[in-house]
Design a protein around this motif. Sequence first.
Motif, PDB file in Angstrom:
ATOM      1  N   GLY A  42       0.766  -1.240   0.000  1.00 11.94           N
ATOM      2  CA  GLY A  42       0.000   0.000   0.000  1.00 11.94           C
ATOM      3  C   GLY A  42       0.794   1.285   0.000  1.00 11.94           C
ATOM      4  O   GLY A  42       0.237   2.358  -0.246  1.00 11.94           O
ATOM      5  N   GLY A  43       2.084   1.211   0.290  1.00  9.09           N
ATOM      6  CA  GLY A  43       2.864   2.438   0.414  1.00  9.09           C
ATOM      7  C   GLY A  43       2.952   3.221  -0.873  1.00  9.09           C
ATOM      8  O   GLY A  43       2.903   4.458  -0.873  1.00  9.09           O
ATOM      9  N   LEU A  44       3.060   2.516  -1.991  1.00 10.05           N
ATOM     10  CA  LEU A  44       3.237   3.193  -3.275  1.00 10.05           C
ATOM     11  C   LEU A  44       1.968   3.888  -3.746  1.00 10.05           C
ATOM     12  O   LEU A  44       2.032   4.840  -4.530  1.00 10.05           O
ATOM     13  N   ARG A  45       0.823   3.472  -3.279  1.00  9.50           N
ATOM     14  CA  ARG A  45      -0.418   4.118  -3.687  1.00  9.50           C
ATOM     15  C   ARG A  45      -0.736   5.352  -2.841  1.00  9.50           C
ATOM     16  O   ARG A  45      -1.671   6.087  -3.157  1.00  9.50           O
ATOM     17  N   GLY A  46       0.034   5.562  -1.760  1.00  8.47           N
ATOM     18  CA  GLY A  46      -0.153   6.773  -0.956  1.00  8.47           C
ATOM     19  C   GLY A  46      -0.362   6.549   0.514  1.00  8.47           C
ATOM     20  O   GLY A  46      -0.333   7.501   1.304  1.00  8.47           O
ATOM     21  N   THR A  47      -0.578   5.312   0.956  1.00  5.98           N
ATOM     22  CA  THR A  47      -0.826   5.037   2.370  1.00  5.98           C
ATOM     23  C   THR A  47       0.365   5.433   3.231  1.00  5.98           C
ATOM     24  O   THR A  47       0.203   6.042   4.303  1.00  5.98           O
ATOM     25  N   LEU A  48       1.572   5.146   2.780  1.00 10.45           N
ATOM     26  CA  LEU A  48       2.777   5.461   3.542  1.00 10.45           C
ATOM     27  C   LEU A  48       2.916   6.965   3.747  1.00 10.45           C
ATOM     28  O   LEU A  48       3.241   7.431   4.848  1.00 10.45           O
ATOM     29  N   THR A  94       4.595  10.627  -1.588  1.00 10.63           N
ATOM     30  CA  THR A  94       5.052   9.249  -1.386  1.00 10.63           C
ATOM     31  C   THR A  94       6.566   9.140  -1.554  1.00 10.63           C
ATOM     32  O   THR A  94       7.239   8.440  -0.786  1.00 10.63           O
ATOM     33  N   LEU A  95       7.112   9.830  -2.553  1.00 10.23           N
ATOM     34  CA  LEU A  95       8.566   9.833  -2.738  1.00 10.23           C
ATOM     35  C   LEU A  95       9.277  10.395  -1.510  1.00 10.23           C
ATOM     36  O   LEU A  95      10.301   9.856  -1.064  1.00 10.23           O
ATOM     37  N   GLU A  96       8.726  11.462  -0.967  1.00  6.76           N
ATOM     38  CA  GLU A  96       9.309  12.069   0.231  1.00  6.76           C
ATOM     39  C   GLU A  96       9.247  11.103   1.411  1.00  6.76           C
ATOM     40  O   GLU A  96      10.186  10.989   2.194  1.00  6.76           O
ATOM     41  N   ALA A  97       8.119  10.382   1.521  1.00  9.59           N
ATOM     42  CA  ALA A  97       7.968   9.424   2.621  1.00  9.59           C
ATOM     43  C   ALA A  97       8.979   8.286   2.508  1.00  9.59           C
ATOM     44  O   ALA A  97       9.518   7.821   3.517  1.00  9.59           O
ATOM     45  N   LEU A  98       9.246   7.835   1.284  1.00 11.78           N
ATOM     46  CA  LEU A  98      10.219   6.765   1.095  1.00 11.78           C
ATOM     47  C   LEU A  98      11.618   7.178   1.542  1.00 11.78           C
ATOM     48  O   LEU A  98      12.432   6.322   1.929  1.00 11.78           O
ATOM     49  N   ASN A  99      11.898   8.472   1.483  1.00  8.39           N
ATOM     50  CA  ASN A  99      13.214   8.985   1.881  1.00  8.39           C
ATOM     51  C   ASN A  99      13.251   9.457   3.323  1.00  8.39           C
ATOM     52  O   ASN A  99      14.290   9.911   3.798  1.00  8.39           O
ATOM     53  N   ASP A 100      12.128   9.367   4.034  1.00  5.72           N
ATOM     54  CA  ASP A 100      12.072   9.795   5.435  1.00  5.72           C
ATOM     55  C   ASP A 100      12.924   8.850   6.291  1.00  5.72           C
ATOM     56  O   ASP A 100      12.842   7.627   6.131  1.00  5.72           O
ATOM     57  N   PRO A 101      13.750   9.378   7.190  1.00  6.21           N
ATOM     58  CA  PRO A 101      14.626   8.520   8.013  1.00  6.21           C
ATOM     59  C   PRO A 101      13.872   7.576   8.945  1.00  6.21           C
ATOM     60  O   PRO A 101      14.444   6.597   9.433  1.00  6.21           O
ATOM     61  N   ARG A 102      12.593   7.851   9.190  1.00  9.47           N
ATOM     62  CA  ARG A 102      11.808   6.960  10.051  1.00  9.47           C
ATOM     63  C   ARG A 102      11.290   5.741   9.301  1.00  9.47           C
ATOM     64  O   ARG A 102      10.784   4.801   9.912  1.00  9.47           O
ATOM     65  N   VAL A 103      11.396   5.771   7.975  1.00 12.35           N
ATOM     66  CA  VAL A 103      10.862   4.689   7.148  1.00 12.35           C
ATOM     67  C   VAL A 103      11.978   3.724   6.760  1.00 12.35           C
ATOM     68  O   VAL A 103      13.018   4.134   6.242  1.00 12.35           O
ATOM     69  N   TYR A 104      11.754   2.440   6.999  1.00  7.03           N
ATOM     70  CA  TYR A 104      12.701   1.389   6.633  1.00  7.03           C
ATOM     71  C   TYR A 104      12.021   0.486   5.600  1.00  7.03           C
ATOM     72  O   TYR A 104      11.140  -0.309   5.951  1.00  7.03           O
ATOM     73  N   LEU A 105      12.418   0.655   4.357  1.00  2.23           N
ATOM     74  CA  LEU A 105      11.832  -0.118   3.267  1.00  2.23           C
ATOM     75  C   LEU A 105      12.544  -1.463   3.155  1.00  2.23           C
ATOM     76  O   LEU A 105      13.769  -1.520   3.019  1.00  2.23           O
TER      77      LEU A 105
END
Length: 812
Positions: free
Chosen positions: A318-324, A356-367
Amino acid sequence: MVRKIPPQFLAILMLGVVCQIGQVLFLRELLMVFHGNELSLGIIMSAWLVWIGVGSRFGAILIKRVNRPLFLLTLNVVAAMVTLPVTILLIRRLRGFFDILPGAYLSLPDMTISCFILMAPLCVLLGVQFIILSRIWRARDGAINTSSAGKTYIVEAIGSVVGGVLFTYLIVHHMDSLQSAVFVSMLMVAAVLLMTWKIRIDIENLSFQFRLVLLISLVLATLVFPFLKQADDWAYRTQWHYFIPQYQLVETHQSKHGTIFVVQYEEQYSFFQSGHLVFTTAGSEVVIPGLEEQEAAEFAHLSMVQHKRPERILLIGGGLRGTLGEIIKHPVQRIDYIELDNVLTEAARPYISPVTLEALNDPRVYLVHTDGRLFVKSTKEKYDMIIVDVPDPATAVLNRYYTEEFFFEVEDSLESDGVFIIGTVSTVDLRGTPIANRNTTVYHTLGSVFSHVLPAGERFMYYFATNDPEQISLDVLTLQQRYSERKIKTDSFSQHHYHTLLQESQLQRVNWVVRNHGRHPDAHLEGPEVVPLSPGTIPDQEHSEKQLSPVEKNYFINSDFKPIGYFYTVMFWDDQARTGHPETFKWLLHVKTWWILPMIGLPLLIVLILRLASRHLRKNPDTKFAVLFAVFTTGLSTMTLQIALLFSFQNIYGFVYEMVGLIVAIFMGGLALGTFMTQRFVTNKANLNILAGVQLLIASIAGLIAVVLPGIASVQSSAVVFILFSLLTFVAGLINGVDFPLSVACCNVLNQHVEKSTGSVYSLELFGACVGAGLASVAVAPTLGIVACCFLACIANGTAFVVLLISRRIYA
């Protein structure tokens, strides 16, 4: 002294390679057309097996009438070389042959008709080729017994192993489908060409003209090969035109988890994998959030306020569709975001929103790119919230996230006050029996694990589950307060959305349905009762639910080994898109375990009648029936076991699409060893006592697999699980291989004709496998369970054992 390898060895080996890779290519291509629906696996394999069987039977007749095996083989391999890639092209155009709505699922009858028509030409050719090569080996050896059939069977099985390994670890990573098809076909033609230069048999000398045909075929294929990439791209565009004409195919990406399609409609981009919609996004340049982003925002913010202070979050999908991007706006400390396919993530980056791109680069997010189910099973972390944002359980892969076993694994990974959230598509007031059954099943399955479950939603149903009732709530004021305290800034959502999403009257109705439905024996057939005008408040319904009748677990608890939720989902989508075929699935819901009794009683009755009749005849009809019935049940049982193991493996690993070639290769490796052992160490193969003993062995192993399978699935180590599943798959192939030369020898004593006996046994075994594949994947596994498939195999060969005991005779 090293024995010289016979010249026909390489040709038979390549037959196995082509059979294996051709089957895997057809599986992958058809699964894309069928939206990844694994119910089609049995249909695909059934069609493959039955036509191979028909081909082998036809080959026996053909070789008897046209006693020119090298001539027939030349024509056969050239025809197969053309047929394999042409069939792939036809599969991609398949939807154009049916009058269906854009994006609609093909019904089970449509799938069946498609598979049996499209796969017939190649499979018949390969079946004929097996008999021709067996005849050539017999002529080379000057043998009058069935040893050549066993040798051909062994080498073909070895070729299947080679083909499975080649495809899994090499071909799939460097070639597309058309290139793979032409490449292995060229190898097959080259092997036959080489054989014709070396071989000489008494009955025939192949003329230079036919060798020239083989050579020209190779040259033409070599010249065409560089243009196959463009042909493959054109075929994909054609396929998409018939799928959703108004969408434009933008890109395709090959992944070990399935082909990824990026398609565009106006400013909206949708991502499909293996024919199944993964997510949709408005695109990177759109300022105003699209419908998909709004739905993702609703899912995220309604979920996040179900916990008072969420700090550690696990998001699966779901992260890529905007949930993240919306979850990260809450004051969380860490988000572990699980996405299965790194190829999908990289393909999506140019199209997803800046948020979503910004969220993927957030230091709190571990992909983490891995399977979500395996991650939950193996992680030692404890989370405040686990949120699963994946599509509906429309495939067995997706159903893994909606089962009782997974919910227990989730509970182990949550803090004591942790919250679990998952959702499914719904209808207004759960109208329609399939959707009511499916969503009720999800609710009751959650209720079997968590002490407190709250469903909510109209077009999309949310399920909030916890063991701490103080956390989750459907009270609008409570949720608004939590949302306001966090001071969230977003254009896609506001606190006023809670009023729209959580209307009291609608909540009461859907809660009444899922809490009351599924509690009497015919509930899965009749659907839910009419909702009363005053269903009561949610707290009142929670209290009164304790006094209701128990849930019918057979039809309303979804598990790894009985994926009834997946079955209801396929039934729902079939009902939505193909309103003329709902009775197919409804009939399957009537399947009962006692239906197995005719399989036991009818063969026993037939053999007893034939036994009595044989006293007045010179022939032994009871013996012949017993041998052929044993052949049929062996094919049925081994394929049923293979389907059961395939489904079980997928429940744990979730990527059978990548591993199907290797799994089948392991089975064929066992088959080759079993046949070799029988050829080498059993001197009197035409012995009914030995054949009967093998039937008892197969029945015992099938029963043992039924007992140990659930325990193997619970093993924590993925490596150990893979080894155990590989061992069981190998054993299933081994017992099949032991049976084949014994059956051929017994049949030859009765027929006194080698090719006829070989063709009869080979075709009947494949027909049994065809029936087993269809029964296991379409009827038994979804409704009675995967373990029931193993018991079916056990009963089938147990019956064959008794039939052989009744009819056995001493003969040489």
